[in-house]
Design a protein around this motif. Structure first.
Motif, short mmCIF file in Angstrom:
data_model
loop_
_atom_site.label_atom_id
_atom_site.label_comp_id
_atom_site.label_asym_id
_atom_site.label_seq_id
_atom_site.Cartn_x
_atom_site.Cartn_y
_atom_site.Cartn_z
N VAL A 32 15.78 5.11 -84.10
CA VAL A 32 15.57 5.47 -82.70
C VAL A 32 14.71 4.42 -82.00
O VAL A 32 14.99 4.01 -80.87
CB VAL A 32 14.94 6.88 -82.60
CG1 VAL A 32 14.55 7.19 -81.16
CG2 VAL A 32 15.91 7.93 -83.12
N PRO A 37 16.66 7.16 -77.08
CA PRO A 37 15.35 6.58 -76.74
C PRO A 37 15.22 6.21 -75.27
O PRO A 37 14.10 6.11 -74.76
CB PRO A 37 15.28 5.33 -77.63
CG PRO A 37 16.69 5.03 -78.00
CD PRO A 37 17.39 6.36 -78.05
N ALA A 45 13.15 7.50 -87.52
CA ALA A 45 12.31 6.94 -86.47
C ALA A 45 12.63 5.47 -86.23
O ALA A 45 12.66 5.01 -85.07
CB ALA A 45 10.84 7.12 -86.82
N PHE A 57 8.17 12.74 -79.25
CA PHE A 57 9.30 11.86 -79.53
C PHE A 57 8.86 10.40 -79.47
O PHE A 57 8.15 10.00 -78.53
CB PHE A 57 10.39 12.14 -78.49
CG PHE A 57 11.63 11.29 -78.62
CD1 PHE A 57 12.65 11.69 -79.46
CD2 PHE A 57 11.77 10.12 -77.91
CE1 PHE A 57 13.80 10.93 -79.57
CE2 PHE A 57 12.92 9.34 -78.02
CZ PHE A 57 13.94 9.75 -78.86
N PRO A 58 9.26 9.54 -80.44
CA PRO A 58 10.13 9.82 -81.59
C PRO A 58 9.37 10.09 -82.88
O PRO A 58 9.95 9.97 -83.97
CB PRO A 58 10.89 8.50 -81.71
CG PRO A 58 9.85 7.47 -81.39
CD PRO A 58 8.97 8.10 -80.33
#
Length: 455
Positions: A328, A269, A325, A279-280
């Motif tokens: 991250v 990240p 998710a 992303f993410p």
């Protein structure tokens, strides 16, 4: 494609002593029928390490090992050099019937496959959620009991059982070998996984499904990265088809299946990947729930899996995407390693494939709804990505021609386009996903996480 039986494709493993070396072995994939004449799809290994897949035709009377080895040398030459060095300028998309590692991954190709546990590797709990599928579960448990990682336990989570078949199977055949049985009465894959998280003792929690067969080195390869990186929160691995005997199975694998390729990837990240503009929020790029592991403390700290997601709930899916998710977003790294391999038994019928297409679409938007519902502060970041996100969603659910497919899409006349009917189902699922999630969330309102109840 829908109504015709069509010939199946043999599935196997080819191990070579280097890309230009001798054939070490050729075997069917675990549980697959013997390899014979016809189209054959093989995982190519170099001295045990997975490096790519190849599709080739084996004629009557031909030496299958020799034919497939020649095809591997030709089709993978752009990915793996004869000395195991980084490949030249050709990339993974340069061959229509080949998958291989990306440039710069040569060290992972030539390093010997490790067996057993290193001094710094943590103990592991393997969690398998299941419901009324005792035959598939037995096959999966047999493979998990054959893992070469010496410090692991296996937990079977029986989700909202209608019969005692799973309990009887575990108690009669596996309890004496250390397999533990627990029950989660709340329906849904995420709720079952959370029950496993609560019951697990390991510092790393590995998750797989009851319809896979795990490679003997799966767990060691999946867990090893945690010892090297204290910021690593999640690792995912390679998923290949165990059988390609029906048109539905072939079609699914022809358009990607669950495979994420043979190039290791690392998601941080603090350094968003330049090739991942969403992303993410494109968590599907990280991996799949049939092959994933989390640092236990990190997973519990983010609240585990959202019990309003997953198969068995109105949301239809998205439980694994939500967990990826959340890990991250919480600041942990996530890695994908093709060394950690499981063989997945794809569903066999057209109805299964239709259900899967709808469920993929629903799970995607249900997960996005869940992540915002649980973390409203992420809404501005998600809204900023809406234009690209919409384009991405339409692209992944679009009708795809035969020329857009991957291995084993070259099968026969290469006439396996992704049907428009499945594209429509996937997009209908996307429209339904937020509503499905909200319905599921109402059902679990007041539900406490199992490890919180145990305190």
């Amino acid at each position: 494609m829908r109504d015709g039986a069509g010939p199946g494709i043999g599935v196997g493993e080819l191990d070579l002593d280097g890309l230009d070396g001798d054939v070490l072995s050729l075997t069917p994939a675990p549980g697959a029928p013997p390899l014979g004449p016809g189209e054959v799809y093989v995982l190519v290994r170099l001295r045990g390490r997975p490096v790519g897949t190849v599709l080739a035709h084996v004629g009557e009377g031909e030496d299958a090992a020799r034919t497939l080895a020649a095809a591997a040398r030709e089709q993978l030459a752009g990915f793996v050099s004869r000395r195991g060095e980084a490949p030249g300028p050709s990339g993974p998309g340069s061959g229509p019937r080949t998958e291989g590692p990306a440039a710069g991954e040569a060290e992972r190709v030539v390093r010997p496959a490790r067996g057993g546990r290193g001094a710094g590797e943590p103990g592991v709990s393997i969690v398998v959620a299941t419901r009324e599928r005792d035959a598939q579960l037995a096959r999966a448990l047999d493979s998990l009991l054959g893992q070469d990682h010496p410090d692991h336990e296996i937990l079977v989570v029986d989700n909202n059982p209608a019969t005692d078949r799973t309990r009887v199977l575990v108690e009669r055949h596996y309890a004496a070998r250390g397999v533990r049985y627990v029950v989660e009465p709340v329906p849904g894959l995420a709720a079952a996984h959370n029950r496993g998280v609560a019951a697990a003792r390991g510092a790393v929690l590995a998750f797989t499904d009851d319809d896979v067969v795990a490679d003997p080195r799966w767990l060691s390869a999946l867990v090893a990265p945690f010892a090297d990186d204290p910021r690593l929160g999640c690792v995912t691995g390679l998923i290949l088809p165990a059988r390609l005997t029906t048109p539905a199975q072939i079609l699914l694998e022809s358009h990607g299946g669950f495979t994420k390729g043979f190039a290791p990837r690392h998601f941080d990240p603090r350094r968003p990947p330049p090739d991942e503009p969403l992303f993410p929020f494109t968590a599907g790029r990280f991996g799949s729930g049939a092959n994933m592991a989390f640092r236990a403390d990190a997973l519990r700290a983010v609240g585990g899996f959202d019990p309003a997601t997953g198969t068995g709930t109105p949301a239809r899916g998205g439980d694994d995407l939500y967990a990826f998710a959340r890990i991250v977003v919480a600041g942990h790294r996530l890695s994908y390693t093709p060394d950690a391999l499981v063989w997945h038994h794809h569903r066999e019928t057209w109805q299964d494939l239709e259900n899967q297409a709808y469920g993929y679409g629903a799970g995607l938007t249900a997960y996005l709804t869940a992540i915002i519902a649980r973390r409203p502060a992420l809404l501005p970041a998600l809204l900023a990505r809406v234009p690209r996100g919409l384009a991405h969603a339409l692209a992944i659910s679009a009708h795809r021609d035969a020329g857009d497919q991957s291995v084993p899409g070259g099968h026969g006349a290469r006439s396996h386009p992704w049907p428009r009917s499945l594209s429509r189902l996937e997009r209908r699922g996307m429209l339904y996903g937020p509503l499905g999630y909200l319905r599921a969330r109402r059902r679990v309102r007041g539900h406490r996480l199992p490890w919180e109840v145990a305190r």
